[in-house]
Design a protein around this motif. Sequence first.
Motif, short mmCIF file in Angstrom:
data_model
loop_
_atom_site.label_atom_id
_atom_site.label_comp_id
_atom_site.label_asym_id
_atom_site.label_seq_id
_atom_site.Cartn_x
_atom_site.Cartn_y
_atom_site.Cartn_z
N ALA A 49 13.53 -5.91 4.65
CA ALA A 49 12.47 -6.17 5.62
C ALA A 49 12.02 -4.91 6.34
O ALA A 49 10.81 -4.69 6.55
CB ALA A 49 12.93 -7.22 6.63
N PHE A 50 12.97 -4.06 6.74
CA PHE A 50 12.64 -2.94 7.61
C PHE A 50 13.22 -1.61 7.14
O PHE A 50 13.29 -0.66 7.92
CB PHE A 50 13.14 -3.22 9.03
CG PHE A 50 12.48 -4.40 9.68
CD1 PHE A 50 11.17 -4.35 10.09
CD2 PHE A 50 13.18 -5.58 9.86
CE1 PHE A 50 10.55 -5.45 10.68
CE2 PHE A 50 12.59 -6.68 10.45
CZ PHE A 50 11.26 -6.62 10.86
N ALA A 73 3.78 -2.85 0.33
CA ALA A 73 3.21 -3.82 1.26
C ALA A 73 3.97 -5.13 1.31
O ALA A 73 3.79 -5.92 2.23
CB ALA A 73 1.74 -4.08 0.89
N PHE A 74 4.83 -5.37 0.32
CA PHE A 74 5.52 -6.66 0.23
C PHE A 74 7.02 -6.58 0.50
O PHE A 74 7.64 -7.56 0.87
CB PHE A 74 5.30 -7.27 -1.17
CG PHE A 74 3.85 -7.51 -1.48
CD1 PHE A 74 3.21 -8.67 -1.05
CD2 PHE A 74 3.11 -6.58 -2.20
CE1 PHE A 74 1.88 -8.90 -1.33
CE2 PHE A 74 1.77 -6.79 -2.49
CZ PHE A 74 1.15 -7.96 -2.05
N ILE A 104 8.33 -11.91 3.86
CA ILE A 104 7.33 -12.27 4.87
C ILE A 104 7.55 -11.47 6.15
O ILE A 104 6.59 -11.00 6.78
CB ILE A 104 7.35 -13.79 5.15
CG1 ILE A 104 6.76 -14.55 3.95
CG2 ILE A 104 6.55 -14.12 6.41
CD1 ILE A 104 6.70 -16.05 4.14
N ALA A 105 8.80 -11.30 6.55
CA ALA A 105 9.08 -10.48 7.73
C ALA A 105 8.55 -9.07 7.55
O ALA A 105 7.99 -8.46 8.48
CB ALA A 105 10.59 -10.45 8.00
N HIS A 106 8.69 -8.54 6.35
CA HIS A 106 8.18 -7.19 6.07
C HIS A 106 6.66 -7.17 6.11
O HIS A 106 6.06 -6.28 6.73
CB HIS A 106 8.68 -6.73 4.70
CG HIS A 106 8.14 -5.38 4.30
ND1 HIS A 106 8.65 -4.21 4.78
CD2 HIS A 106 7.12 -5.03 3.47
CE1 HIS A 106 7.99 -3.18 4.27
NE2 HIS A 106 7.04 -3.66 3.48
N ASN A 164 4.39 -0.64 7.05
CA ASN A 164 3.59 -0.59 5.84
C ASN A 164 3.40 -1.97 5.22
O ASN A 164 3.06 -2.10 4.06
CB ASN A 164 4.23 0.36 4.82
CG ASN A 164 5.64 -0.06 4.44
OD1 ASN A 164 6.29 -0.82 5.15
ND2 ASN A 164 6.15 0.47 3.33
N GLY A 165 3.62 -3.03 6.02
CA GLY A 165 3.48 -4.39 5.52
C GLY A 165 2.03 -4.79 5.31
O GLY A 165 1.11 -4.28 5.95
N LEU A 166 1.82 -5.73 4.41
CA LEU A 166 0.48 -6.16 4.02
C LEU A 166 -0.34 -6.63 5.21
O LEU A 166 -1.47 -6.16 5.43
CB LEU A 166 0.60 -7.30 2.99
CG LEU A 166 -0.71 -7.96 2.57
CD1 LEU A 166 -1.56 -6.99 1.76
CD2 LEU A 166 -0.43 -9.23 1.77
#
Length: 447
Positions: free
Chosen positions: A99-100, A106-107, A182-184, A190-192
């Motif tokens: 996640a982090f 992006a995913f 989803i958390a990412h 850099n998440g979507l």
Amino acid sequence: MMRPIKTLAATGAGVMATLAAATPAWAQEAAAVAPTVDKGDTAWMIVATVLVMSMIVPGLALFYGGLVRTKNMLSVLTQILAVASFAMILWVIYGYTMAFGDGGNAFIAGFGKLFLAGVTTASTAATFSEGVAIPEYVFIAFQMTFAAITVSLVVGGLVERLKFSALMLFALVWLTIVYFPIAHMVWAGNGLLFNWEPAALDFAGGTVVHINAGVSALVGAIILGPRIGYKKEIMAPHSLTMTLIGTGLLWVGWFGFNAGSALEANGSATLALLNTFVATAAGVLFWMLTERMLGHKGSLLGACSGAIAGLVAVTPAAGNSGPFGAILLGAVASMICAWFVVSMKPRLALDDSLDAFGIHGIGGIVGSIGTAFTMLPSLGGPGAADYALGPQLVTQVIAVVICAGWAAIGSAIAFFVAKAVTGLRVTEEVEREGLDLGEHGERAYNY
């Protein structure tokens, strides 16, 4: 000081805490200005983390446990305790880095922090004030409780018929392919959805926690099918007293959930604190009012359900709303959830046992979309004078669709994997006897 909308979008449960690692430009800034760990912020985040933990055990466990029949009380307590504990272990092993972690796309993030590699007591995570940080271990623990409560919420749609082994296998697959990505996407630098323009607003988990859990519970309820005797036998809650105790613990713990997502002991945290009071209060009153409008008596069960609906709705808006906007959001979400649970659900062949979708799914959708409106300065929101409602509303809808779709597909995969390995559902004999004895060999009550 008014924050830019881009920054407000990042306030979902500490996404900015990892931007230094996830984004090269931030990493360069972090190198230029050595962050200072503030003891006050650190102390507050430790308290907030413990408050969120109290939401799970005993809060959610008692809330859900009181709603089932006596013969299944202990099974619910066991499921919540076990699946939350399992999520915590997975978070430390590979969830946090997925996640982090550093890099990624992006995913999903990279795997450089597998088993928390490289994290020490000297490691820091950024807050929203330049040059101010908290220990990374605090951020890891805080986010860990979010993962634990989200998978626990899914249990509400599956109680009284799901095998314990199936739940644990489901959790393994679901956390890996649904929650961590989803958390990412929503909270990592850099998440979507964090990098959408404008960025999706989710202060503390409307999409990541509530839509995610609610939609997953809905999918599970459909795959499992209804309980034996559903709509034919009385399946009333066995202890609304325990449900009220659980509601109170959830409300208190939610202050850590929402106000803790500011990552600092500052004005933003106090705004989230106040909004968590008033949105919840509005939810209680307007659920009971809706019951009366639908021809029913105002009930304690309705009041407790309304409190949770208000809490769910204000979660994405806790720091993205003025108090009046939070009241409106809690009221509207509560009325819509009450209408669905009281009026629509009885017409459907859907046994969402404890209304995980009816409250968390629908409340999360209303709250996430409604956050675009609570930003309006005319409602006391923190949006700038030139805040553009239209583009932000489109982004919120896109975020809801992406998260709901990802959760639906991923949870279906997780449930079918569990079904193939364990059979998913207990036998008819165990279901009639009760899962307390059939699955765990114990009783919640010995009388």
